[in-house]
Each structure stands twice: as structure tokens, then as C-alpha cells.
Design a protein around this motif. Structure first.
Motif, PDB file in Angstrom:
ATOM      1  N   VAL A   1       0.820  -1.210   0.000  1.00 43.99           N
ATOM      2  CA  VAL A   1       0.000   0.000   0.000  1.00 43.99           C
ATOM      3  C   VAL A   1       0.859   1.268   0.000  1.00 43.99           C
ATOM      4  O   VAL A   1       0.364   2.351  -0.319  1.00 43.99           O
ATOM      5  CB  VAL A   1      -0.990  -0.017   1.186  1.00 43.99           C
ATOM      6  CG1 VAL A   1      -0.264   0.177   2.510  1.00 43.99           C
ATOM      7  CG2 VAL A   1      -2.102   0.991   1.007  1.00 43.99           C
ATOM      8  N   THR A   2       2.159   1.143   0.317  1.00 43.48           N
ATOM      9  CA  THR A   2       3.023   2.307   0.478  1.00 43.48           C
ATOM     10  C   THR A   2       4.000   2.435  -0.684  1.00 43.48           C
ATOM     11  O   THR A   2       4.929   1.621  -0.823  1.00 43.48           O
ATOM     12  CB  THR A   2       3.788   2.222   1.823  1.00 43.48           C
ATOM     13  OG1 THR A   2       2.839   2.030   2.871  1.00 43.48           O
ATOM     14  CG2 THR A   2       4.601   3.481   2.076  1.00 43.48           C
ATOM     15  N   GLU A   3       3.800   3.451  -1.502  1.00 39.00           N
ATOM     16  CA  GLU A   3       4.649   3.684  -2.678  1.00 39.00           C
ATOM     17  C   GLU A   3       6.120   3.845  -2.302  1.00 39.00           C
ATOM     18  O   GLU A   3       7.012   3.329  -3.003  1.00 39.00           O
ATOM     19  CB  GLU A   3       4.155   4.919  -3.442  1.00 39.00           C
ATOM     20  CG  GLU A   3       4.922   5.197  -4.729  1.00 39.00           C
ATOM     21  CD  GLU A   3       4.645   4.173  -5.813  1.00 39.00           C
ATOM     22  OE1 GLU A   3       5.610   3.719  -6.464  1.00 39.00           O
ATOM     23  OE2 GLU A   3       3.476   3.831  -6.019  1.00 39.00           O
ATOM     24  N   ASP A   4       6.412   4.529  -1.190  1.00 38.87           N
ATOM     25  CA  ASP A   4       7.807   4.720  -0.764  1.00 38.87           C
ATOM     26  C   ASP A   4       8.507   3.387  -0.512  1.00 38.87           C
ATOM     27  O   ASP A   4       9.685   3.231  -0.823  1.00 38.87           O
ATOM     28  CB  ASP A   4       7.884   5.587   0.495  1.00 38.87           C
ATOM     29  CG  ASP A   4       7.644   7.056   0.211  1.00 38.87           C
ATOM     30  OD1 ASP A   4       7.651   7.463  -0.974  1.00 38.87           O
ATOM     31  OD2 ASP A   4       7.448   7.814   1.185  1.00 38.87           O
ATOM     32  N   PHE A   5       7.788   2.418   0.068  1.00 43.75           N
ATOM     33  CA  PHE A   5       8.390   1.104   0.301  1.00 43.75           C
ATOM     34  C   PHE A   5       8.739   0.427  -1.019  1.00 43.75           C
ATOM     35  O   PHE A   5       9.816  -0.156  -1.168  1.00 43.75           O
ATOM     36  CB  PHE A   5       7.456   0.203   1.106  1.00 43.75           C
ATOM     37  CG  PHE A   5       7.281   0.598   2.542  1.00 43.75           C
ATOM     38  CD1 PHE A   5       8.170   1.446   3.183  1.00 43.75           C
ATOM     39  CD2 PHE A   5       6.208   0.117   3.255  1.00 43.75           C
ATOM     40  CE1 PHE A   5       7.999   1.797   4.513  1.00 43.75           C
ATOM     41  CE2 PHE A   5       6.024   0.457   4.589  1.00 43.75           C
ATOM     42  CZ  PHE A   5       6.922   1.296   5.217  1.00 43.75           C
ATOM     43  N   LEU A   6       7.843   0.508  -1.977  1.00 47.36           N
ATOM     44  CA  LEU A   6       8.097  -0.118  -3.270  1.00 47.36           C
ATOM     45  C   LEU A   6       9.248   0.566  -4.005  1.00 47.36           C
ATOM     46  O   LEU A   6      10.041  -0.099  -4.682  1.00 47.36           O
ATOM     47  CB  LEU A   6       6.821  -0.111  -4.116  1.00 47.36           C
ATOM     48  CG  LEU A   6       5.678  -0.975  -3.567  1.00 47.36           C
ATOM     49  CD1 LEU A   6       4.404  -0.742  -4.361  1.00 47.36           C
ATOM     50  CD2 LEU A   6       6.053  -2.450  -3.543  1.00 47.36           C
ATOM     51  N   THR A   7       9.372   1.869  -3.834  1.00 49.09           N
ATOM     52  CA  THR A   7      10.500   2.602  -4.418  1.00 49.09           C
ATOM     53  C   THR A   7      11.806   2.134  -3.776  1.00 49.09           C
ATOM     54  O   THR A   7      12.803   1.889  -4.478  1.00 49.09           O
ATOM     55  CB  THR A   7      10.309   4.118  -4.238  1.00 49.09           C
ATOM     56  OG1 THR A   7       9.106   4.503  -4.921  1.00 49.09           O
ATOM     57  CG2 THR A   7      11.486   4.897  -4.800  1.00 49.09           C
ATOM     58  N   GLN A   8      11.814   2.010  -2.447  1.00 50.54           N
ATOM     59  CA  GLN A   8      13.004   1.524  -1.747  1.00 50.54           C
ATOM     60  C   GLN A   8      13.337   0.090  -2.143  1.00 50.54           C
ATOM     61  O   GLN A   8      14.522  -0.292  -2.185  1.00 50.54           O
ATOM     62  CB  GLN A   8      12.791   1.588  -0.232  1.00 50.54           C
ATOM     63  CG  GLN A   8      12.750   2.994   0.330  1.00 50.54           C
ATOM     64  CD  GLN A   8      12.426   2.989   1.816  1.00 50.54           C
ATOM     65  OE1 GLN A   8      12.976   2.193   2.568  1.00 50.54           O
ATOM     66  NE2 GLN A   8      11.519   3.859   2.232  1.00 50.54           N
ATOM     67  N   ALA A   9      12.333  -0.703  -2.435  1.00 51.40           N
ATOM     68  CA  ALA A   9      12.547  -2.100  -2.809  1.00 51.40           C
ATOM     69  C   ALA A   9      13.409  -2.217  -4.057  1.00 51.40           C
ATOM     70  O   ALA A   9      14.257  -3.108  -4.151  1.00 51.40           O
ATOM     71  CB  ALA A   9      11.204  -2.802  -3.043  1.00 51.40           C
TER      72      ALA A   9
END
Length: 193
Positions: free
Chosen positions: A62-70
Motif C-alpha cells: 500500500v506504500t509507494e515509498d516502500f516499493l521505491t526503496q525495494a
């Protein structure tokens, strides 16, 4: 890369216990084409469990920032992540017949009972033949416990089992994580289809 999904016990190299073999051994063994990491965060499960076992992985969080960090965290192996879906699980629908394993870890407490049941129904549609859904999460000793800090819930085993049955799924295996202190929530892993 293995030709079928046979997890090993963490840090031991030993194969998983016999009660789990119904999930990934014999004529109905689970394939290794693609897995879905639900509530993926920055991709720890994707990196350490799913990418070593599957040709491709999709991630949903649900969190775009997490997916970017991934994308950074996963490094070179991240090129095998096909999709980074930014969506809450209550609204996410896996592509039909796409996944050998749908892995749901430490995120079901953020879904209502109805949302979880409906999501599991959609996950069932997303499974390839002989695919499995795995849930790994904290379990309350009794009833449902609300966390006032993050508004999540921790359900007991009976509540989770009822939700799984309500979704039309059959439990294939269930196991309590060993060597955790008794004063914290017990961690259970379930396999179903």
C-alpha cells in the motif's frame, strides 16, 4: 532454480516438516514460475525467500515509498520482479491463474474479516494449478486483540481458520514458529488452496 517449490527450514538447510509436504511434493506439487509477495514492504521476503525459489516475483504494498526503496534494496536480483503494485490488499485482485505461491506475511491484521475473506477468494482465482496461498502472521492467544497504535488486529487461530473456510479455501498445513518467547504473540504459518 528448483523445478518445484520446496522450502527449507530457515538457517538449517533441512527440508520442511512432513506435514508441509502435501503442499509441494508429489503430483500436486507447487511450481516455481511466479510468486506474489503481499504486504511486501521494501522486499525482505521477496529477496530472501521468493527470488531464490521463483523465476519471477510480483510485489504488492500500500506504500509507494516502500516499493521505491525495494528497487534499490533488491539489487541486481530485483530485475526478476515483474510488477510493483501499489495498492491495499482490500482492493487488490491478483491476475487469474498467475501465481504458484501467494505469500501473505504480517499484514492480515490490517484487513477487516470481510476484506481478508474477500481478498483470499481473489487470491484463489490468482493461483496457477497446484498453487498455494501462504499466510504467516502473529496469532492472539484468544479472541481478537486491537492495537491502538496502528489500528491493526491480532486474531486467534480459530478466527483465522473460520475466515479461511469462509473464503472457500482448504488448510493444507499449519505450523507454530518455534523458539519464540511465550510472552509475545505466537507466529503461525498456514498453507491453503
Amino acid at each position: 532454480m528448483r523445478s518445484h517449490f520446496t522450502p527449507r527450514l530457515r538457517n538449517t538447510g533441512r527440508m520442511c516438516r512432513p506435514r508441509w509436504m502435501a503442499c509441494w511434493d508429489g503430483p500436486n506439487r507447487t511450481g516455481t514460475t511466479c510468486a506474489l509477495d503481499c504486504g511486501a514492504g521494501i522486499g525482505r521476503i521477496t529477496k530472501r525467500l521468493l527470488l531464490p525459489l521463483f523465476k519471477a516475483v510480483d510485489m504488492v504494498d500500500v506504500t509507494e515509498d516502500f516499493l521505491t526503496q525495494a528497487r534499490t534494496y533488491l539489487g541486481e536480483e530485483g530485475r526478476r520482479v515483474r510488477n510493483y503494485f501499489c495498492c491495499g490488499l482490500q482492493d487488490f485482485s491478483p491476475e487469474p491463474s498467475s501465481y504458484d505461491v501467494i505469500w501473505i506475511q504480517w499484514v492480515i491484521g490490517h484487513l477487516t474479516d470481510d476484506h481478508l475473506s474477500d481478498f483470499l477468494k481473489r487470491c484463489q482465482v490468482g493461483l496457477r494449478p497446484s498453487g498455494i496461498i501462504v499466510i504467516k502472521d502473529n496469532m492472539a492467544q484468544e479472541g481478537v486483540i486491537m492495537d491502538d497504535v496502528d489500528s491493526s488486529v491480532c486474531r486467534d487461530l480459530d478466527v483465522v481458520r473460520k475466515i479461511v473456510r469462509r473464503a472457500g479455501l482448504t488448510l493444507l498445513a499449519e505450523e507454530r514458529q518455534e523458539n519464540f518467547p511465550d510472552e509475545i504473540y505466537h507466529v503461525y504459518t498456514f498453507a491453503m488452496r
